[in-house]
Design an enzyme around this catalytic site. Sequence first.
Site, PDB file in Angstrom:
ATOM      1  N   CYS B 131     -21.135  37.830  -9.809  1.00 26.28           N
ATOM      2  CA  CYS B 131     -21.382  39.060  -8.614  1.00 26.28           C
ATOM      3  C   CYS B 131     -21.709  38.330  -7.324  1.00 26.28           C
ATOM      4  O   CYS B 131     -20.759  38.867  -6.424  1.00 26.28           O
ATOM      5  CB  CYS B 131     -22.566  39.748  -8.982  1.00 26.28           C
ATOM      6  SG  CYS B 131     -23.944  39.039  -9.379  1.00 26.28           S
ATOM      7  N   HIS B 251     -26.422  43.651  -3.735  1.00 28.86           N
ATOM      8  CA  HIS B 251     -26.721  42.148  -3.512  1.00 28.86           C
ATOM      9  C   HIS B 251     -26.398  42.142  -1.904  1.00 28.86           C
ATOM     10  O   HIS B 251     -25.464  42.490  -1.349  1.00 28.86           O
ATOM     11  CB  HIS B 251     -25.828  41.029  -4.097  1.00 28.86           C
ATOM     12  CG  HIS B 251     -26.182  40.813  -5.400  1.00 28.86           C
ATOM     13  ND1 HIS B 251     -27.395  41.327  -6.169  1.00 28.86           N
ATOM     14  CD2 HIS B 251     -25.721  40.077  -6.376  1.00 28.86           C
ATOM     15  CE1 HIS B 251     -27.556  40.890  -7.469  1.00 28.86           C
ATOM     16  NE2 HIS B 251     -26.428  40.073  -7.671  1.00 28.86           N
TER      17      HIS B 251
END
EC number: 1.2.1.11
Lengths: 350, 350
Positions: B131, B251
Amino acid sequence: MEQRGLTIAVVGATGAVGQQMIATLEKRELPIKNIMFLSSARSAGTKAAFRGKEIVIQEAKPESFEGVDIALFSAGGSVSKELAHEAVKRGAIVVDNTSAFRMDENVPLVVPEVNEEALKAHNGIIANPNCSTIQMVVALEPIRKEFGLKKVIVSTYQAVSGAGAAAISELKDQAKALLNDEEIKPEILPVKGDKKHYQIAFNVIPQIDKFVDNGFTYEEMKMINETKKIMGMQDLNVAATCVRLPVVTGHSESVYFEIEKEGVTASELKELLRNAPGAILEDEPENQIYPMPANAVGKNDVFVGRIRKDLDEDKGFHMWVVSDNLLKGAAWNSVQIAESLLKLGLVTVK
Amino acid sequence: MEQRGLTIAVVGATGAVGQQMIATLEKRELPIKNIMFLSSARSAGTKAAFRGKEIVIQEAKPESFEGVDIALFSAGGSVSKELAHEAVKRGAIVVDNTSAFRMDENVPLVVPEVNEEALKAHNGIIANPNCSTIQMVVALEPIRKEFGLKKVIVSTYQAVSGAGAAAISELKDQAKALLNDEEIKPEILPVKGDKKHYQIAFNVIPQIDKFVDNGFTYEEMKMINETKKIMGMQDLNVAATCVRLPVVTGHSESVYFEIEKEGVTASELKELLRNAPGAILEDEPENQIYPMPANAVGKNDVFVGRIRKDLDEDKGFHMWVVSDNLLKGAAWNSVQIAESLLKLGLVTVK
């Protein structure tokens, strides 16, 4: 109180940092004959304890500083600009925790582990650096001394207590509300008085202080300029990205740096930091030991770990630095400066 | 379901990423004739909806993949290692969201905005990157194409949902307990099954995945190695520090990078990213506009902001990159790969 000792004034005694200053003065062994707690007119009249004695908080005025040896200021830049020179005029040495005088060339900017000697050139005012700068230079200085230093790139992970007591309440209130699926209304962070306010609980805000025209924030420029001044290296390359997190207390920093010397190993750096003043090495990846803010709260030290050599650049290294932003980042560094003044004979016990 | 279309299998349908895969497939226009939800024996028998139709989740077995055109795997590395080749043997193309095959030289590692063409060399398995790697390369690729790229130093600010649904519960439960002054007992983060577990609520943990001998973590090495592979630049200098935060989803990354070309301005980079595939520029410091995880949740895009030139290095720049780690970081990138396979004629609608 002692028979012979210093007269100390704490300006901003009711704030988050002021209270830590009082607690730190209580614990340390600086000889104190008399202590004064000063504040804005709004908070004056309330009481605070010092070593079991009740002390009435007084409004800070120019005359308050008559007879004061050392005045610790942490009541915001405007109060420092208004009263620091008044205090000096009356014979006090001012240790100022705001950004008011930090870049003034007549004002030493001091982290005792790094540049205690700079105190000797003071003209009445000594500046305490920004919290995020202090912990970084404590970790970098032993490395600079041994291997030289060329470049620093830091990304910070900063706690809300750096924005004051109201920001702490805002984080906790937002977290409670969001956990109960209730609406929130941000009012303080990222910058009190700025145009927009954003959610901090369970979020990350890449803004601390307002923006400068070059795209950096004032907080980032403080880290850049203060680091050069404290380390006495105007040609040091420094870059910073400062970020606010949903943490109450304890700033963390991911620091990449390049040294001058070739062929140095991470083990050598670890050995240096194991014995560095003000620093504690917490660096055992195999045992999952590294610094974290939850462990640093309430401690005066700067915790350093995750030291490793860059995989491409022989002179490049990475480390992770954590400290209590209210203590080494503010209150403790200010009290430590007071202790250094005494140690160096720059203030006299009467 | 459509008359003519693909047969899709989602392996790990009950997990945090699997559910996002299903939601993404529902929204997109990939022609689907038949869809299968597969899981471990433990979750088999439960039901899930797809476009209003109820579908029974079945235990994933080698024979499950008979007739499947594309199998999206997100049930952990061991399941992928056990079943991906079985699926390929039965004619399926596997898009694998685990780290099982990412660095296998026979397996393309694909972010469609960056290296869609690499899909043409697939041998049945295609890997979906980590990710934190995906969102960074989406932001770096338009810059590399125009100005070249030499060096990347990234510090991440990663959400707990990257560690699965149990880590989300752990964060919320800890936050509730700490706000009520109750004790907490960390059991999952930083790494499920590792020796020690630490508080994540109101804390920062500089460990994601286990440690490698060189002092970096596996997560950091994934970012380093995967970035080089996806961008096709084995000589790119990349370093990473990966950090877990008390954020549920989204994130963030503080990225320093150096380009090849001299004299480029931050405005030129902003213009590039304003028009880059998969990226959205959010970069107006004067209006306090920059990416934040709370705004990115639920969106497929990679948000980029705080682009500024380094103050010392002419070829150096800083930027801040945020994305939903469950979508572009996982589910959406996998579905996007499936769409690319169709677009490139690598899978045929029957």
